[in-house]
Design a protein around this motif. Sequence first.
Motif, mmCIF file in Angstrom:
data_model
loop_
_atom_site.group_PDB
_atom_site.id
_atom_site.type_symbol
_atom_site.label_atom_id
_atom_site.label_comp_id
_atom_site.label_asym_id
_atom_site.label_seq_id
_atom_site.Cartn_x
_atom_site.Cartn_y
_atom_site.Cartn_z
ATOM 1 N N HIS A 78 -110.055 -3.902 -51.969
ATOM 2 C CA HIS A 78 -110.881 -3.604 -50.797
ATOM 3 C C HIS A 78 -110.045 -3.755 -49.536
ATOM 4 C CE1 HIS A 78 -111.215 -7.866 -49.733
ATOM 5 N NE2 HIS A 78 -111.522 -8.102 -50.996
ATOM 6 N N ALA A 79 -110.590 -3.263 -48.443
ATOM 7 C CA ALA A 79 -109.958 -3.394 -47.132
ATOM 8 C C ALA A 79 -110.175 -4.812 -46.602
ATOM 9 C CB ALA A 79 -110.557 -2.368 -46.171
ATOM 10 N N SER A 138 -104.056 -10.164 -49.952
ATOM 11 C CA SER A 138 -104.204 -8.805 -50.487
ATOM 12 C C SER A 138 -103.619 -7.749 -49.549
ATOM 13 C CB SER A 138 -105.669 -8.496 -50.803
ATOM 14 O OG SER A 138 -106.457 -8.602 -49.636
ATOM 15 N N ASP A 139 -103.333 -8.102 -48.297
ATOM 16 C CA ASP A 139 -102.648 -7.172 -47.397
ATOM 17 C C ASP A 139 -101.257 -6.823 -47.927
ATOM 18 O OD1 ASP A 139 -104.680 -6.925 -45.581
ATOM 19 O OD2 ASP A 139 -103.584 -7.819 -43.903
ATOM 20 N N GLY A 143 -104.496 -4.179 -50.743
ATOM 21 C CA GLY A 143 -105.865 -4.600 -51.033
ATOM 22 C C GLY A 143 -106.108 -4.989 -52.483
#
Length: 173
Positions: A78-79, A138-139, A143
């Motif tokens: 996800h973002a 997650s960056d 993501g």
Amino acid sequence: MERSAAQDRRKAVEQMLEEAGGPVSATALARRFSVSRQIIVGDVALLRAAGADIVATPRGYVLGRRPAGVERRVACVHAPEEMEAELNAIVDAGGEVADVIVEHPVYGQLTGILGVRSRYDVQEFLRRVAADSARPLSDLTGGIHLHTIRCKDEKTFQRIQNSLEKAGFLLDM
């Protein structure tokens, strides 16, 4: 051999963690023992070196006891702005987000301990991220990340998976 004040303090720190109902911050321990936060960080490092299973979470130290129930990993994507919705989907369905894991091209597997069990925990985690201008792990991976999820039983884990899938957070290759 006589025990030093530092040894007594370390024993007391470990006992406080055993008796605590949740995380205990280094700052709170420092106040309790009238020492600096850095002294407590050093004490915890020495306790770990001696074999204590102490885990540092965003809200403080906990003993790394394995809880009863189910522990599974889920692959998510996800973002960054969807992090709150993802964490809430897990805790609202009855789960604890134990950690986040990403695969870094240089360092390999990186794990961040979360210990998020409720919407309050989600808000506190997000507050700390914002206060420190931190970016989610997650960056580093577009993501994509894993979460270790803890919950009471398989039925609850299935409910969590369904919630994540419905929200579009499960990685589907």
